[in-house]
Design a protein around this motif. Structure first.
Motif, mmCIF file in Angstrom:
data_model
loop_
_atom_site.group_PDB
_atom_site.id
_atom_site.type_symbol
_atom_site.label_atom_id
_atom_site.label_comp_id
_atom_site.label_asym_id
_atom_site.label_seq_id
_atom_site.Cartn_x
_atom_site.Cartn_y
_atom_site.Cartn_z
ATOM 1 N N ARG A 152 0.864 -1.167 0.000
ATOM 2 C CA ARG A 152 0.000 0.000 0.000
ATOM 3 C C ARG A 152 0.912 1.231 0.000
ATOM 4 N NH1 ARG A 152 -3.166 2.809 3.381
ATOM 5 N NH2 ARG A 152 -2.083 2.023 5.208
ATOM 6 N N TRP A 153 0.685 2.144 -0.946
ATOM 7 C CA TRP A 153 1.563 3.305 -1.077
ATOM 8 C C TRP A 153 0.952 4.531 -0.413
ATOM 9 C CZ3 TRP A 153 6.146 1.853 -2.666
ATOM 10 C CH2 TRP A 153 6.256 0.712 -3.458
ATOM 11 N N GLU A 154 1.793 5.264 0.261
ATOM 12 C CA GLU A 154 1.352 6.511 0.880
ATOM 13 C C GLU A 154 1.889 7.689 0.059
ATOM 14 O OE1 GLU A 154 1.323 8.288 5.320
ATOM 15 O OE2 GLU A 154 3.325 7.899 4.534
ATOM 16 N N ALA A 155 1.001 8.637 -0.248
ATOM 17 C CA ALA A 155 1.425 9.809 -1.008
ATOM 18 C C ALA A 155 1.993 10.854 -0.056
ATOM 19 C CB ALA A 155 0.234 10.396 -1.763
ATOM 20 N N VAL A 156 3.110 11.467 -0.451
ATOM 21 C CA VAL A 156 3.692 12.571 0.311
ATOM 22 C C VAL A 156 3.709 13.777 -0.617
ATOM 23 C CG1 VAL A 156 5.740 13.422 1.502
ATOM 24 C CG2 VAL A 156 5.081 11.010 1.710
ATOM 25 N N ILE A 157 2.972 14.812 -0.235
ATOM 26 C CA ILE A 157 2.776 15.948 -1.141
ATOM 27 C C ILE A 157 3.169 17.261 -0.456
ATOM 28 C CG2 ILE A 157 1.047 17.236 -2.495
ATOM 29 C CD1 ILE A 157 -0.664 14.608 -2.377
ATOM 30 N N GLY A 158 3.855 18.100 -1.185
ATOM 31 C CA GLY A 158 4.140 19.467 -0.723
ATOM 32 C C GLY A 158 3.883 20.425 -1.879
ATOM 33 N N LEU A 159 3.284 21.557 -1.593
ATOM 34 C CA LEU A 159 2.965 22.505 -2.672
ATOM 35 C C LEU A 159 3.864 23.730 -2.610
ATOM 36 C CD1 LEU A 159 -0.954 22.559 -2.546
ATOM 37 C CD2 LEU A 159 0.555 20.992 -3.773
ATOM 38 N N GLU A 160 4.116 24.292 -3.776
ATOM 39 C CA GLU A 160 4.806 25.580 -3.863
ATOM 40 C C GLU A 160 3.876 26.517 -4.616
ATOM 41 O OE1 GLU A 160 9.182 23.459 -4.389
ATOM 42 O OE2 GLU A 160 8.564 25.022 -5.791
ATOM 43 N N VAL A 161 3.522 27.621 -3.989
ATOM 44 C CA VAL A 161 2.559 28.519 -4.613
ATOM 45 C C VAL A 161 3.176 29.904 -4.791
ATOM 46 C CG1 VAL A 161 0.272 29.574 -4.415
ATOM 47 C CG2 VAL A 161 0.645 27.254 -3.563
ATOM 48 N N HIS A 162 3.078 30.410 -6.015
ATOM 49 C CA HIS A 162 3.491 31.790 -6.279
ATOM 50 C C HIS A 162 2.279 32.691 -6.114
ATOM 51 C CE1 HIS A 162 7.028 29.964 -8.261
ATOM 52 N NE2 HIS A 162 7.613 31.083 -7.882
ATOM 53 N N VAL A 163 2.375 33.627 -5.205
ATOM 54 C CA VAL A 163 1.282 34.558 -4.943
ATOM 55 C C VAL A 163 1.661 35.914 -5.543
ATOM 56 C CG1 VAL A 163 -0.070 35.715 -3.153
ATOM 57 C CG2 VAL A 163 0.787 33.378 -2.765
ATOM 58 N N GLN A 164 0.886 36.361 -6.524
ATOM 59 C CA GLN A 164 1.167 37.667 -7.128
ATOM 60 C C GLN A 164 0.590 38.754 -6.224
ATOM 61 O OE1 GLN A 164 -0.568 38.751 -11.064
ATOM 62 N NE2 GLN A 164 1.293 37.776 -11.823
ATOM 63 N N LEU A 165 1.443 39.640 -5.758
ATOM 64 C CA LEU A 165 0.989 40.658 -4.808
ATOM 65 C C LEU A 165 0.267 41.786 -5.540
ATOM 66 C CD1 LEU A 165 4.116 40.899 -2.474
ATOM 67 C CD2 LEU A 165 2.065 39.508 -2.174
ATOM 68 N N ARG A 166 -0.814 42.246 -4.918
ATOM 69 C CA ARG A 166 -1.634 43.293 -5.531
ATOM 70 C C ARG A 166 -1.142 44.679 -5.109
ATOM 71 N NH1 ARG A 166 -7.934 43.617 -4.257
ATOM 72 N NH2 ARG A 166 -7.073 45.185 -2.900
ATOM 73 N N THR A 167 0.094 44.976 -5.452
ATOM 74 C CA THR A 167 0.609 46.310 -5.150
ATOM 75 C C THR A 167 0.234 47.241 -6.299
ATOM 76 O OG1 THR A 167 2.651 45.632 -6.213
ATOM 77 C CG2 THR A 167 2.591 45.511 -3.811
ATOM 78 N N ARG A 168 0.474 48.531 -6.116
ATOM 79 C CA ARG A 168 0.227 49.461 -7.219
ATOM 80 C C ARG A 168 1.349 49.376 -8.246
ATOM 81 N NH1 ARG A 168 -2.320 52.186 -2.908
ATOM 82 N NH2 ARG A 168 -0.368 52.908 -2.025
#
Lengths: 487, 94
Positions: free
Chosen positions: A4-20
């Protein structure tokens, strides 16, 4: 026995900042428009130009770091990440490789029962969050690539999650929670289609119960919650089939082909040293002193998780109701005003989640566009709770009149004759008329068919055009039925 | 510190340099001397010395988040060797 396999997940998210403005120059940070109309010698990478750090981007990043419960580094640095690509005019990206502005922290999400045996909340950790600049956009056409540099230099925070997630469902919950947080903080517009939040997923499998990690595959650009789940589902199937057949997983970068419903290999993963990171000589270290940190902490609003907990505890709302009230900060703020103004938080929630939400959907607008004042809705909720106006009249007549700007709550109740009638004489006459008009049902109710009570009360309320007090109607009905029995 | 011919070719590939055959060996020797010199730092005892992020001690100055006019599209593209519909045009990159 099959492993039985266990999934190991990590996310990388780029957040675009709402600056002027952009991160290192004063060009506008915006979306759309004609290509290459928001550039300057700095973001075009002209020789001799120097980057100047945008304070607004630092403030936004700081708010996010604090909201994530991360440790804020008082000193962090900028580095150059070198690679050649036409949408990166300088030939390097300015990022924070060695010391990011924030480390640690977590997002709390419900656990996936299928992976953990329970949906008890888990704290899925964060490795780090760092500031960096975005690249431009490339469009590939035949033998050519067209480059628009409007996005070059737009501020991003890259949030790197720890490998703490154990299923595609947990991964999508984590991404959703981050999405809610950044839009709630107002530091990102949250538009997934336009790439305001871009998610990469790292996935490896290991035999259930194993401590060490398997070989990791990175899936790039999963820009919707659904694609994230689908791509991870596919990849888990692919890798477990491979491993169960005695094969090995190749460490690589893959992309999600939504039409084919599968992941496909992209370029082979470059070793980190190929980017030849080195300290950005043009930017001294980013210093966030105790004073700035405390000011940022003080300016932080009540966060969604705390607010949801407050709604559940103080207003007796369910988790789903609380989550729906938190669909946006504006919606939750409006709800708070109605809850407080009416003194009836639960009823206020039902109006917000019921009639107000229905009207917003129907008209395809937001609260500003609806033109409803929180004070008016609060008074309406209070008048309904007090029995001054019936729920039906409030919904059918009073709320539409408020939206049409015809006047205030109490004036409208008076002007439109919406006041609920609870005078025993008037109610009694209305009930008597309905009983007389439905002799069979009345007889059956008297004979013990109690389900007919609802029907008859309904008839009375309908005849009264929603203005009769249901409580008074029930009382009058009891009295008349008792009379019948006595007589 | 040893630098091989392959190291030189790999760096050339990463930096997009086209080296002539005659340039490779002198460059290899130079790189070797530079790295050997830098390696002398390894002899220092740096226990307890915090890593230096930048030789500047001053904090990075910041500018207010205010928009200033950008170049026009024509100005931005003025030095482009090739352009199309307001974009820089380059040989296909993918």
């Amino acid at each position: 026995m099959e492993t039985r396999w266990e999934a190991v997940i990590g996310l990388e998210v780029h957040v675009q900042l709402r600056t002027r403005s952009k991160l290192f120059c004063a060009c506008a940070n915006a979306c759309g428009g004609e290509p290459n109309t928001r550039t300057c010698p700095v973001c075009l990478g002209y020789p001799g130009t120097l980057p100047t750090l945008n304070d607004g981007a630092v403030k936004a990043a700081l708010a996010l770091g604090l909201a994530l419960g991360a440790r804020i580094n008082s000193v962090s640095g900028f580095d150059r990440k070198q690679y050649f690509y036409p949408d990166l005019p300088k030939g390097y990206q300015i990022t924070q490789a060695r010391v990011p502005f924030a480390e640690g922290g977590w997002l709390e999400i419900p656990g996936d029962p299928s992976a953990r045996g329970s949906d008890a909340p888990i704290r899925a950790g964060l490795v780090r969050a760092h500031l960096e600049e975005d690249a431009g956009k490339s469009f590939h056409e035949g033998p050519w690539t067209l480059v628009d540099l409007n996005r070059a230099g737009v501020p991003l925070v890259e949030v790197v999650g720890a490998p703490d997630l154990r299923s595609p469902l947990e991964a999508s919950e984590w991404f959703k929670t981050l999405h809610q947080l950044v839009t709630y903080l107002g530091i990102c517009d949250g538009n997934l289609e336009e790439g305001s939040l871009r998610c990469d997923a790292n996935l490896s499998l290991r035999p259930a119960g194993a401590e060490t990690f398997g070989t990791r595959v990175e899936i790039k650009n999963l820009n919707s919650f659904r694609f994230l789940r689908q791509a991870l589902d596919f990849e888990i199937q692919r890798q477990s089939a491979l491993l169960s057949a005695g094969g090995t997983v190749v460490q690589e970068t893959r992309g999600w082909d939504e039409k084919a419903g599968e992941t496909r290999p992209q370029r082979t993963k470059e070793a980190a040293m190929d980017y030849r990171f080195f300290p950005e000589p043009d930017l001294p270290p980013l210093v966030i002193d105790a004073e700035e940190l405390e000011a940022a902490r003080a300016a932080l609003p009540e966060l969604p998780a705390a607010r949801a907990a407050r709604y559940r505890a103080a207003a007796g709302l369910g988790a789903d109701e609380a989550a729906t009230l938190l669909q946006s900060r504006a919606f939750a703020d409006f709800y708070d005003a109605v809850a407080e103004g009416s003194g009836h938080p639960k009823a206020a929630a039902h109006w917000m989640l019921g009639e107000v939400s229905r009207l917003l959907n129907q008209r395809g607008t937001d609260l500003d566009g609806l033109g409803l004042k929180a004070g008016d809705l609060a008074l309406l909720v209070r008048r309904v709770a007090e029995g001054t106006v019936a729920h039906g009249s409030a919904k059918e007549a009073l709320l539409p009149a408020l939206l049409a700007g015809e006047g205030g709550v109490d004036d409208l109740i008076a002007a439109k004759g919406l006041a609920q009638v609870s005078d025993p004489g008037a109610v009694g006459r209305a009930v008597a008329e309905v009983l007389a008009a439905h002799p069979q049902q009345t007889a059956a109710l008297k004979a013990g068919q109690t389900k007919l009570r609802g029907f008859l009360v309904g008839q009375v309320l309908k005849a009264g055009q929603g203005r009769l007090s249901p409580a008074a109607v029930n009382e009058a009905l009891d009295a008349l039925l008792a009379e019948g029995r006595d007589g | 510190m040893d630098v091989t011919r392959d190291d030189v070719l790999r760096c050339a590939r990463l930096t997009g340099l086209n080296l002539q055959e005659a340039e490779i060996e002198p460059l290899r020797r130079d790189m070797e001397r530079l790295l050997t010199h830098a390696q002398s730092l390894q002899e220092l005892d740096l226990e307890g010395v915090p890593p230096l992020l930048h030789p500047h001690v001053q904090a990075c100055p910041r500018r207010p988040d205010v928009v200033e006019p950008s170049l026009t599209q024509a100005q931005a593209l003025a030095d482009a060797p090739d352009q199309d519909r307001g974009c820089f045009r380059v040989p296909r990159a993918l």
